[in-house]
Design an enzyme around this catalytic site. Sequence first.
Site, PDB file in Angstrom:
ATOM      1  N   GLU A 190     -29.906  37.340   8.943  1.00  0.00           N
ATOM      2  CA  GLU A 190     -29.650  36.028   9.685  1.00  0.00           C
ATOM      3  C   GLU A 190     -30.871  35.440  10.225  1.00  0.00           C
ATOM      4  O   GLU A 190     -31.997  35.861  10.185  1.00  0.00           O
ATOM      5  CB  GLU A 190     -28.532  36.576  10.827  1.00  0.00           C
ATOM      6  CG  GLU A 190     -27.514  37.250  10.411  1.00  0.00           C
ATOM      7  CD  GLU A 190     -26.370  37.912  11.560  1.00  0.00           C
ATOM      8  OE1 GLU A 190     -26.653  37.427  12.814  1.00  0.00           O
ATOM      9  OE2 GLU A 190     -25.432  38.319  11.204  1.00  0.00           O
ATOM     10  N   HIS A 221     -23.866  27.679  18.637  1.00  0.00           N
ATOM     11  CA  HIS A 221     -23.886  28.287  17.000  1.00  0.00           C
ATOM     12  C   HIS A 221     -23.722  27.046  16.164  1.00  0.00           C
ATOM     13  O   HIS A 221     -22.967  26.211  16.224  1.00  0.00           O
ATOM     14  CB  HIS A 221     -22.521  29.158  16.728  1.00  0.00           C
ATOM     15  CG  HIS A 221     -22.960  30.133  15.817  1.00  0.00           C
ATOM     16  ND1 HIS A 221     -22.830  29.677  14.445  1.00  0.00           N
ATOM     17  CD2 HIS A 221     -23.103  31.375  15.640  1.00  0.00           C
ATOM     18  CE1 HIS A 221     -22.985  30.461  13.587  1.00  0.00           C
ATOM     19  NE2 HIS A 221     -23.243  31.714  14.333  1.00  0.00           N
ATOM     20  N   HIS A 279     -21.531  28.879  22.062  1.00  0.00           N
ATOM     21  CA  HIS A 279     -21.340  30.503  21.537  1.00  0.00           C
ATOM     22  C   HIS A 279     -21.901  31.542  22.543  1.00  0.00           C
ATOM     23  O   HIS A 279     -21.235  32.496  22.492  1.00  0.00           O
ATOM     24  CB  HIS A 279     -22.329  30.432  20.216  1.00  0.00           C
ATOM     25  CG  HIS A 279     -22.198  31.599  19.521  1.00  0.00           C
ATOM     26  ND1 HIS A 279     -21.005  32.071  19.010  1.00  0.00           N
ATOM     27  CD2 HIS A 279     -23.020  32.694  19.081  1.00  0.00           C
ATOM     28  CE1 HIS A 279     -21.323  33.516  18.401  1.00  0.00           C
ATOM     29  NE2 HIS A 279     -22.372  33.448  18.505  1.00  0.00           N
ATOM     30  N   ARG A 325     -31.231  33.245  22.031  1.00  0.00           N
ATOM     31  CA  ARG A 325     -30.822  34.525  21.470  1.00  0.00           C
ATOM     32  C   ARG A 325     -31.133  34.565  20.243  1.00  0.00           C
ATOM     33  O   ARG A 325     -30.584  33.982  19.447  1.00  0.00           O
ATOM     34  CB  ARG A 325     -29.344  35.106  22.139  1.00  0.00           C
ATOM     35  CG  ARG A 325     -29.281  36.460  21.429  1.00  0.00           C
ATOM     36  CD  ARG A 325     -27.667  36.847  21.953  1.00  0.00           C
ATOM     37  NE  ARG A 325     -26.760  36.162  21.467  1.00  0.00           N
ATOM     38  CZ  ARG A 325     -26.253  36.244  20.203  1.00  0.00           C
ATOM     39  NH1 ARG A 325     -26.661  36.989  19.566  1.00  0.00           N
ATOM     40  NH2 ARG A 325     -25.055  35.588  19.956  1.00  0.00           N
TER      41      ARG A 325
HETATM   42  C1  SIN Z   1     -22.555  35.144  13.669  1.00  0.00           C
HETATM   43  O1  SIN Z   1     -22.076  35.895  12.954  1.00  0.00           O
HETATM   44  O2  SIN Z   1     -23.105  34.161  13.183  1.00  0.00           O
HETATM   45  C2  SIN Z   1     -22.797  35.581  15.142  1.00  0.00           C
HETATM   46  C3  SIN Z   1     -23.497  36.587  15.298  1.00  0.00           C
HETATM   47  C4  SIN Z   1     -24.252  36.338  16.657  1.00  0.00           C
HETATM   48  O3  SIN Z   1     -23.820  35.602  17.595  1.00  0.00           O
HETATM   49  O4  SIN Z   1     -25.036  37.135  16.987  1.00  0.00           O
END
Ligand code: SIN
Length: 548
Positions: free
Chosen positions: A129, A245, A352, A387
């Site tokens: 990610e 997000h 988010h 974060r």
């Molecule tokens: C996501 O799946 O994009 C969210 C995961 C997160 O907020 O760490």
Amino acid sequence: MPFPDPRYLVAFHPKRVMHFFTDVLVIGGGLAGLRAALAVDPKLSSLVVTKDGLNESNSAKAQGGIAGVLAPDDRFEDHVADTLQAGGQLCDEAVVERVVREGPERIRELIQWGTQFDRKGDRLALGREGGHGRERIVHALGDATGKEVMRAVVARVEASPHVDVWRDTYTIDLVTFEGTCRGALLWNHRYGLSVVWAKQTILATGGAGQLYRETTNPDVATGDGVAIAYRAGAELRDLEFVQFHPTVLYIAGSSRSLISEATRGEGARLVDRHGRRFMPDYDSRAELAPRDVVSNAIVAEMERTQHPNVYLDLTHLDAELVRTRFPGIAAICAEFDLDITRDRIPVRPGAHYMMGGVTIDLDGRTTVPSLWAAGEVTASGLHGANRLASNSLLEALVYGMHAGEGASRAAAEVDDSFTAPGVDNAEVESVGEPLNLDDIRNSLKSLLWRNAAVRRNAEGLSEAIENLRHWCRYVLARQFSDPTGWELQNMLCVARLMISAAADREESRGAHVRTDFPDRDDRQWAHHVTFVRSPRNPEYGCNCGKAK
Ligand code: SIN
């Protein structure tokens, strides 16, 4: 009329409410709260109270996964470095070290408790990610990690006789006596108003995404924990840092569902309305830059192309992989006739995660004696100004355990002759016309989305402060008798603090982007903005301080 600044939201007198006693009271039924309850010594009693069921939390809705150093060639130093890099110099390094190093143990414990993480052969399948230099995210059911983790943890709680759970129970306020937390004032249909007296209390109420019109958060995320901690005198910090997000499904009529960042980890691309990929123009990490960078780029592209959204494109990826890795996302999009293996997904940012919250120390202690906290309601020092993806369930596990163990040890030292202190709070006379609470709530959400979302400036923030001050004057001056009113009062309280912190911080750092102060200013602003309730200054309701 003096600015209303109630210590308790409702009138109560100890002789007129039900009383209950427990050793450790845990407020909040997400991952942090349940992990805390499981850490309490089974010889003690613990009670978890949650305003909905155990499946209505950000934890249960989490898609992406949990970050942890689990691959043989990964290194703690690298996960620490990625976390610090995303946090814009406001992380606490000791906290980051502790959480990252303890992470793998907490993940293995979940496996022992029955969590079925996705596997590749005989190894855990690790995803990637934004902001992570490599694959290190464990996930489950493809894109429903929270559902699977909570299934296993709830089963463990249900099999633990010393942990009791009260669902559908709203926490109105923490009860303090001479500055020490003694439990909480609660409301549910069964007992009406009641006080649970506790030797130690742990706050794990999650975040506040519902303050914004566009959010990935469930309805319960209204910032209650931050507001009740503030009224009880706890220090708060970092409230200006709200993470947006980048990819929230944007279809008129649909709920604003999260489209996991893991899609970009598997190679999904962001394109504008003309199909042009734009992220490489903004950052060399392209779609895998940290969320603040990607959300900002999306807003810039929406403005440039005069279009209400951008698109997430998975159509070049192997269709079978997309369907098996993202079954939940595929199903949500299919409800709107989108086949994610062939159609681009309309997305834009949404609120988010709250980096700020109740200040805690390395073990989860707040600044109020006998009050602990864990998870999104806190500002632990792990996330700083932004974060890193999939570090939140990790924090919930590590801090849930420490807060639970610490509270348990402290409760064992309080003797049983502990009696309920005499606290009460006078009734406020009801004034004026009944209020349309839904209307104020919707106006608040729109105001914050317009004036304090991905990009902020002095003009928008001061307009927001004026509106909030006005609404607070008549909403906080009343006493309500059910959660709709209390939630709105809490939302207004948190919004006011959040906006004043955002107006204060005249620089851009992490998730806090000021168009009128576009640069990071380490000389003046490499510190936290803190608040403590001050009855001497009720209009602002806070002392705004600076802490290193
Ligand atoms: C996501 O799946 O994009 C969210 C995961 C997160 O907020 O760490």
